[in-house]
Design a protein around this motif. Structure first.
Motif, PDB file in Angstrom:
ATOM      1  N   LYS A 168      -0.788   5.435   7.680  1.00 29.40           N
ATOM      2  CA  LYS A 168       0.394   4.889   8.342  1.00 29.40           C
ATOM      3  C   LYS A 168      -0.065   4.376   9.719  1.00 29.40           C
ATOM      4  N   VAL A 169      -1.126   5.024  10.540  1.00 24.68           N
ATOM      5  CA  VAL A 169      -1.813   4.497  11.686  1.00 24.68           C
ATOM      6  C   VAL A 169      -2.203   2.938  11.255  1.00 24.68           C
ATOM      7  N   ARG A 170      -3.009   2.860  10.215  1.00 25.44           N
ATOM      8  CA  ARG A 170      -3.824   1.608   9.966  1.00 25.44           C
ATOM      9  C   ARG A 170      -2.698   0.713   9.554  1.00 25.44           C
ATOM     10  N   GLN A 171      -1.474   1.073   8.857  1.00 27.29           N
ATOM     11  CA  GLN A 171      -0.382   0.089   8.483  1.00 27.29           C
ATOM     12  C   GLN A 171       0.118  -0.465   9.484  1.00 27.29           C
ATOM     13  N   GLU A 172       0.335   0.159  10.508  1.00 25.16           N
ATOM     14  CA  GLU A 172       0.976  -0.005  11.802  1.00 25.16           C
ATOM     15  C   GLU A 172      -0.143  -1.002  12.715  1.00 25.16           C
ATOM     16  N   GLY A 173      -1.196  -0.986  12.381  1.00 20.05           N
ATOM     17  CA  GLY A 173      -2.146  -2.040  13.132  1.00 20.05           C
ATOM     18  C   GLY A 173      -2.853  -1.208  14.273  1.00 20.05           C
ATOM     19  N   TYR A 174      -2.923  -0.122  14.211  1.00 23.40           N
ATOM     20  CA  TYR A 174      -3.872   0.789  15.233  1.00 23.40           C
ATOM     21  C   TYR A 174      -5.084   0.906  14.622  1.00 23.40           C
ATOM     22  N   PRO A 175      -5.986   1.115  15.594  1.00 25.20           N
ATOM     23  CA  PRO A 175      -7.362   1.563  15.241  1.00 25.20           C
ATOM     24  C   PRO A 175      -7.702   2.952  14.736  1.00 25.20           C
ATOM     25  N   VAL A 176      -8.494   3.279  13.933  1.00 21.84           N
ATOM     26  CA  VAL A 176      -9.031   4.764  13.594  1.00 21.84           C
ATOM     27  C   VAL A 176     -10.585   4.919  13.909  1.00 21.84           C
ATOM     28  N   GLU A 177     -10.766   5.534  14.883  1.00 23.34           N
ATOM     29  CA  GLU A 177     -12.424   5.469  15.250  1.00 23.34           C
ATOM     30  C   GLU A 177     -13.063   6.732  15.186  1.00 23.34           C
ATOM     31  N   ARG A 178     -14.260   6.745  15.375  1.00 24.89           N
ATOM     32  CA  ARG A 178     -15.259   7.866  15.534  1.00 24.89           C
ATOM     33  C   ARG A 178     -15.300   8.259  16.841  1.00 24.89           C
ATOM     34  N   GLN A 209      -3.139   9.449  -4.204  1.00 24.59           N
ATOM     35  CA  GLN A 209      -2.264   9.386  -3.187  1.00 24.59           C
ATOM     36  C   GLN A 209      -2.707   8.181  -2.224  1.00 24.59           C
ATOM     37  N   ALA A 210      -3.831   7.602  -2.360  1.00 24.01           N
ATOM     38  CA  ALA A 210      -4.405   6.330  -1.455  1.00 24.01           C
ATOM     39  C   ALA A 210      -3.765   5.170  -2.120  1.00 24.01           C
ATOM     40  N   ILE A 211      -3.654   4.924  -3.641  1.00 26.98           N
ATOM     41  CA  ILE A 211      -3.342   3.823  -4.189  1.00 26.98           C
ATOM     42  C   ILE A 211      -1.972   3.083  -3.555  1.00 26.98           C
ATOM     43  N   PRO A 212      -0.984   3.798  -3.460  1.00 26.17           N
ATOM     44  CA  PRO A 212       0.152   3.121  -2.846  1.00 26.17           C
ATOM     45  C   PRO A 212       0.123   2.750  -1.508  1.00 26.17           C
ATOM     46  N   GLN A 213      -0.815   3.414  -0.684  1.00 26.83           N
ATOM     47  CA  GLN A 213      -1.000   3.407   0.680  1.00 26.83           C
ATOM     48  C   GLN A 213      -1.751   2.195   0.888  1.00 26.83           C
ATOM     49  N   GLN A 214      -2.731   2.151   0.128  1.00 32.40           N
ATOM     50  CA  GLN A 214      -3.810   0.886   0.126  1.00 32.40           C
ATOM     51  C   GLN A 214      -2.930  -0.448   0.044  1.00 32.40           C
ATOM     52  N   ALA A 215      -2.053  -0.148  -1.296  1.00 28.95           N
ATOM     53  CA  ALA A 215      -1.268  -1.354  -1.381  1.00 28.95           C
ATOM     54  C   ALA A 215      -0.108  -1.794  -0.232  1.00 28.95           C
ATOM     55  N   GLU A 216       0.426  -0.884   0.279  1.00 25.50           N
ATOM     56  CA  GLU A 216       1.191  -0.994   1.427  1.00 25.50           C
ATOM     57  C   GLU A 216       0.422  -1.870   2.619  1.00 25.50           C
ATOM     58  N   LEU A 217      -0.969  -1.127   2.734  1.00 28.85           N
ATOM     59  CA  LEU A 217      -1.656  -1.629   3.924  1.00 28.85           C
ATOM     60  C   LEU A 217      -1.929  -3.048   3.732  1.00 28.85           C
ATOM     61  N   LEU A 218      -2.364  -3.388   2.581  1.00 36.42           N
ATOM     62  CA  LEU A 218      -2.620  -4.810   2.248  1.00 36.42           C
ATOM     63  C   LEU A 218      -1.387  -5.650   2.104  1.00 36.42           C
ATOM     64  N   ARG A 219      -0.342  -5.438   1.827  1.00 42.41           N
ATOM     65  CA  ARG A 219       0.903  -6.162   1.859  1.00 42.41           C
ATOM     66  C   ARG A 219       1.218  -6.541   3.453  1.00 42.41           C
ATOM     67  N   ARG A 220       1.042  -5.531   4.405  1.00 44.16           N
ATOM     68  CA  ARG A 220       1.430  -5.677   5.855  1.00 44.16           C
ATOM     69  C   ARG A 220       0.372  -6.555   6.369  1.00 44.16           C
ATOM     70  N   GLN A 221      -0.956  -6.434   6.100  1.00 43.89           N
ATOM     71  CA  GLN A 221      -1.994  -7.090   6.539  1.00 43.89           C
ATOM     72  C   GLN A 221      -1.785  -9.033   6.328  1.00 43.89           C
ATOM     73  N   ILE A 222      -1.320  -9.024   4.997  1.00 49.03           N
ATOM     74  CA  ILE A 222      -1.094 -10.334   4.435  1.00 49.03           C
ATOM     75  C   ILE A 222      -0.016 -10.858   5.223  1.00 49.03           C
ATOM     76  N   GLY A 223       1.279  -9.993   5.505  1.00 45.65           N
ATOM     77  CA  GLY A 223       2.399 -10.368   5.999  1.00 45.65           C
ATOM     78  C   GLY A 223       2.025 -10.908   7.576  1.00 45.65           C
ATOM     79  N   ARG A 224       1.136 -10.333   8.227  1.00 45.19           N
ATOM     80  CA  ARG A 224       0.547 -10.491   9.551  1.00 45.19           C
ATOM     81  C   ARG A 224       0.147 -11.963   9.662  1.00 45.19           C
ATOM     82  N   LEU A 225      -0.506 -12.183   8.495  1.00 47.19           N
ATOM     83  CA  LEU A 225      -1.279 -13.437   8.643  1.00 47.19           C
ATOM     84  C   LEU A 225      -0.707 -14.526   8.484  1.00 47.19           C
ATOM     85  N   PHE A 226       0.686 -14.375   7.765  1.00 50.57           N
ATOM     86  CA  PHE A 226       1.668 -15.509   7.743  1.00 50.57           C
ATOM     87  C   PHE A 226       2.945 -15.176   8.911  1.00 50.57           C
TER      88      PHE A 226
END
Length: 227
Positions: A168-178, A209-226
């Motif tokens: 969710k953090v990544r889908q909303e465009g926020y960083p995840v850092e060490r 559990q990650a498969i649908p989350q990764q798909a949603e992340l890609l969808r949002r990233q592509i949406g931001r590009l356009f």
């Protein structure tokens, strides 16, 4: 002056490991420690430790504790965690530099499990550091504002509320850092239940559990590009 922190420690029924964790939490002035106890009764005399009761379940307990917390920074720790050298100092430094980030520690396993746990450490290093998908045993630290903006931990899933929260953090465009400091956790379950079967169970559940989350992340990233 360092920013105060609300440390949230969810407890399983009968959990006692938190007693060894508390002395390691040397926190900035104004900070607090909250034991998210679920339905169990716990007596604690130490200050500034508080008990928050709620419906049982890790997500429910952490969300309830967050709602009762006072500080602007939340630090979620597992009860059996042990902190590495200068962990608190490095955390404070990172939070001060960029609060709108989900921060996490480098995971190490304690010497109470199989020798093969070194493979798990390398896998965690790759998953968290390269793929940016840490888990809750890596000590998530996040601002109050961002935590509630993201809706907190999901309470409607059977497992992996920490895993889904990271997505969710990544889908909303926020960083995840060490943070760049170690945190240690117990490997007893791998010794008790078997290294191979336990590792396989964790990996398979994570992938599904990650498969649908990764798909949603890609969808949002592509949406931001356009957009």
């Amino acid at each position: 002056m360092a920013t105060p922190i609300s440390v949230v420690i969810p407890l399983a029924p009968g959990e006692e490991a938190w007693k060894e964790l508390l002395p390691q939490l040397v926190l900035p002035k104004g900070s607090e420690i909250i034991l998210a106890a679920g339905e169990q009764e716990i007596n604690v005399s130490d200050e500034p430790v508080r008990i928050v009761t709620s419906a049982p379940g890790r997500a429910q307990q952490m969300n309830a504790a967050a709602r009762e917390a006072d500080a602007e920074i939340f630090w979620f720790l597992h009860a059996d965690s042990k902190l590495g050298e200068k962990a608190v100092e490095k955390l404070i430094c990172c939070v001060g530099e960029n609060p709108d980030t989900l921060w996490f520690f480098d995971l190490r396993f304690s010497d109470d499990g199989p020798k093969a746990m070194k493979w798990n450490e390398w896998a965690v290093k790759w998953r968290a550091g390269v793929l940016k998908v840490p888990f809750g045993d890596q000590g998530f630290c996040i601002s109050r504002k961002l935590f509630f903006e993201l809706g907190g931990y999901r309470e409607d899933i059977a497992y992996g509320e920490d895993h889904v929260f990271v997505w969710k953090v990544r889908q909303e465009g926020y960083p995840v850092e060490r943070i760049g400091a170690d945190i240690f956790t117990s490997a007893r379950r791998y010794e008790t239940n078997g290294w191979f079967s336990t590792t396989l169970s964790f990996v398979s559940r994570t992938i599904w559990q990650a498969i649908p989350q990764q798909a949603e992340l890609l969808r949002r990233q592509i949406g931001r590009l356009f957009s």
